[in-house]
Design an enzyme around this catalytic site. Structure first.
Site, PDB file in Angstrom:
ATOM      1  N   ASP A 250       1.964   8.247  -7.814  1.00  0.00           N
ATOM      2  CA  ASP A 250       1.210   8.793  -8.955  1.00  0.00           C
ATOM      3  C   ASP A 250       0.505   7.640  -9.856  1.00  0.00           C
ATOM      4  OD1 ASP A 250       0.135  10.888 -10.969  1.00  0.00           O
ATOM      5  OD2 ASP A 250       1.669  10.082 -12.221  1.00  0.00           O
TER       6      ASP A 250
ATOM      7  N   ARG B 135       9.405   7.484  -4.921  1.00  0.00           N
ATOM      8  CA  ARG B 135       8.237   7.552  -4.054  1.00  0.00           C
ATOM      9  C   ARG B 135       6.986   8.523  -4.857  1.00  0.00           C
ATOM     10  NH1 ARG B 135       5.991   8.549   0.980  1.00  0.00           N
ATOM     11  NH2 ARG B 135       3.870   8.479   0.608  1.00  0.00           N
TER      12      ARG B 135
ATOM     13  N   SER C 287      -1.282  13.298 -11.910  1.00  0.00           N
ATOM     14  CA  SER C 287      -2.249  13.858 -10.781  1.00  0.00           C
ATOM     15  C   SER C 287      -1.486  14.005  -9.639  1.00  0.00           C
ATOM     16  CB  SER C 287      -3.327  13.008 -10.903  1.00  0.00           C
ATOM     17  OG  SER C 287      -2.923  11.453 -10.531  1.00  0.00           O
TER      18      SER C 287
ATOM     19  N   HIS D 278      13.403   0.419  -1.918  1.00  0.00           N
ATOM     20  CA  HIS D 278      13.907   0.664  -0.428  1.00  0.00           C
ATOM     21  C   HIS D 278      14.967   0.438   0.000  1.00  0.00           C
ATOM     22  CE1 HIS D 278       9.108  -0.410   0.502  1.00  0.00           C
ATOM     23  NE2 HIS D 278       9.346   1.056  -0.012  1.00  0.00           N
TER      24      HIS D 278
ATOM     25  N   VAL E 100      -2.129   5.209  -7.737  1.00  0.00           N
ATOM     26  CA  VAL E 100      -3.455   5.711  -7.235  1.00  0.00           C
ATOM     27  C   VAL E 100      -4.303   5.888  -8.343  1.00  0.00           C
ATOM     28  CG1 VAL E 100      -4.516   7.584  -6.281  1.00  0.00           C
ATOM     29  CG2 VAL E 100      -2.464   6.652  -5.174  1.00  0.00           C
TER      30      VAL E 100
ATOM     31  N   GLY F  47      -3.298   5.947 -11.901  1.00  0.00           N
ATOM     32  CA  GLY F  47      -2.645   5.856 -13.258  1.00  0.00           C
ATOM     33  C   GLY F  47      -1.617   6.818 -13.600  1.00  0.00           C
TER      34      GLY F  47
ATOM     35  N   ASP G 261      -0.768   9.878 -14.621  1.00  0.00           N
ATOM     36  CA  ASP G 261      -1.243  10.947 -15.425  1.00  0.00           C
ATOM     37  C   ASP G 261      -0.574  12.192 -14.758  1.00  0.00           C
ATOM     38  OD1 ASP G 261      -2.428  10.652 -12.844  1.00  0.00           O
ATOM     39  OD2 ASP G 261      -4.362  10.628 -13.812  1.00  0.00           O
TER      40      ASP G 261
END
Length: 346
Positions: A88, A83, A97, A208, A91, A93, A95
């Site tokens: 990451d 997940r 973030s 899932h 949204v 790429g 990276d």
């Protein structure tokens, strides 16, 4: 061209026509990498296999060791890291973030409440910074750790192409991940906007097969589907009855929102398996988007293919995970190698 196609066909003899089509579609480079019986097409761009071999020997082994320790303590870490990586990459790429702290960071978005696995990535980063300071990016750690975690759950251990750098800025915008109630066409359009396709969508939904979801994401299916005040008609009666027991229409004030297994067949074992697709075909899917796999001819074919052949799912999952890990990567002079995954170097 015919010779290249014949070579790919020889290397994927165990796969069905659907999988062969997928390999031909995605192999921009006609040479494919076979690793542990899993065929993976090299990504476009500068990412390479074993990028850190000369700058931090055994880096991937260090990652694997730490992930194995975490998995033995809590097998649900496989689902948690899947997940985390999905959020990451889709949204802004791949990276890293999602790992940043801060009020405007991605992890603070409402859609990301309950994300886990940050502590595992922190632990791996600390180990690698001691051995090879300033060398291994958090983005690569997240990709490698997820690969190793899902391999422990039963997914293929596919090669991860490395060389990503970390984003240097907080993501100011809220996460735009699609909700569980999104239409099939909406989900497909979202995937295509990231350079993926219908087979990637149907394959990655197979994640899932392990993990849980909060009841808040499925109450509309159980009690008020599309504002009708009735349940989702595509859900089987037995599944509806069971989920209503686990997810009451209202919960008492102060009580936490319950969770349910996305694939009860896997349950607390958190194993990666193809039984998920059999459940979907029978109308037993928990999430609305999972059940929408059967709303189109492509979705039904994908579900039947994977329900009948676990090896086909393993190979295709490896390809789709590799492609997802190539979304919006930063390389070369772009980005940085963070010292701490929770904050930029600045």
């Amino acid at each position: 061209m015919c010779q290249n196609n014949y070579r790919i066909m020889k290397e994927t003899t165990a796969a069905s026509f659907l999988l062969l089509f997928f390999v031909l579609l995605h192999s921009h480079n006609p040479d494919v990498l076979v690793h542990g019986g899993v065929t993976v097409a090299p990504p476009r761009g500068p990412l390479v296999i074993h990028y850190y071999n000369h700058t931090c020997r055994y880096a991937e082994e260090f990652v694997k060791h730490q992930v194995t320790l975490a998995w033995k303590a809590d097998p649900s870490i496989s689902a948690a890291l899947l997940r985390l990586l999905y959020t990451d990459c889709f949204v802004s790429g791949c990276d890293a973030s999602i790992l940043l702290d801060g009020e405007k960071s991605e992890k603070k978005a409402p859609q990301n409440t309950g994300l886990r696995g940050f502590d595992v990535i922190d632990r791996i980063k600390r180990v690698l910074e001691v051995r090879c300071p300033g060398v291994i990016s958090c983005a690569d750690i997240l990709n490698l750790a997820t690969r190793d975690a899902v391999a422990l759950a039963g997914a293929p251990k596919y090669p991860v192409f490395t060389g990503r750098r970390d984003g240097m800025h907080y993501t100011a915008r809220l996460v735009d991940l699609p909700p569980a109630s999104i239409t099939w066409d909406g989900a497909l359009a979202y995937f295509k906007s990231r350079g993926l396709n219908v087979l990637d969508l149907g394959t990655l939904l197979g994640a899932h097969s392990l993990g849980v979801t909060h009841c808040v994401h499925i109450r509309d299916r159980l009690y008020n589907f599309n504002g009708t005040r009735r349940p989702d008609p595509t859900m089987s009666n037995s599944t509806l009855k069971q989920l209503r027991k686990q997810c009451p229409q209202k919960i008492k004030l102060g009580r936490p929102d319950p969770t349910v297994f996305l694939n009860p067949h896997s349950g607390k074992n958190y194993t990666f398996e193809n039984y998920y697709y059999s459940q979907v075909l029978r109308g037993h899917a928990v999430l609305g988007i999972d059940q929408k796999l059967t709303s189109t001819t492509d979705g039904v074919r994908i579900s039947q293919e994977f329900a009948d052949g676990f090896e086909d799912l393993r190979r295709t999952f490896a390809l789709s995970m590799s492609r997802m890990g190539n979304i919006g990567v930063l390389t070369g002079n772009q980005g940085e190698i963070r010292k701490n995954c929770r904050s930029t170097n600045a």
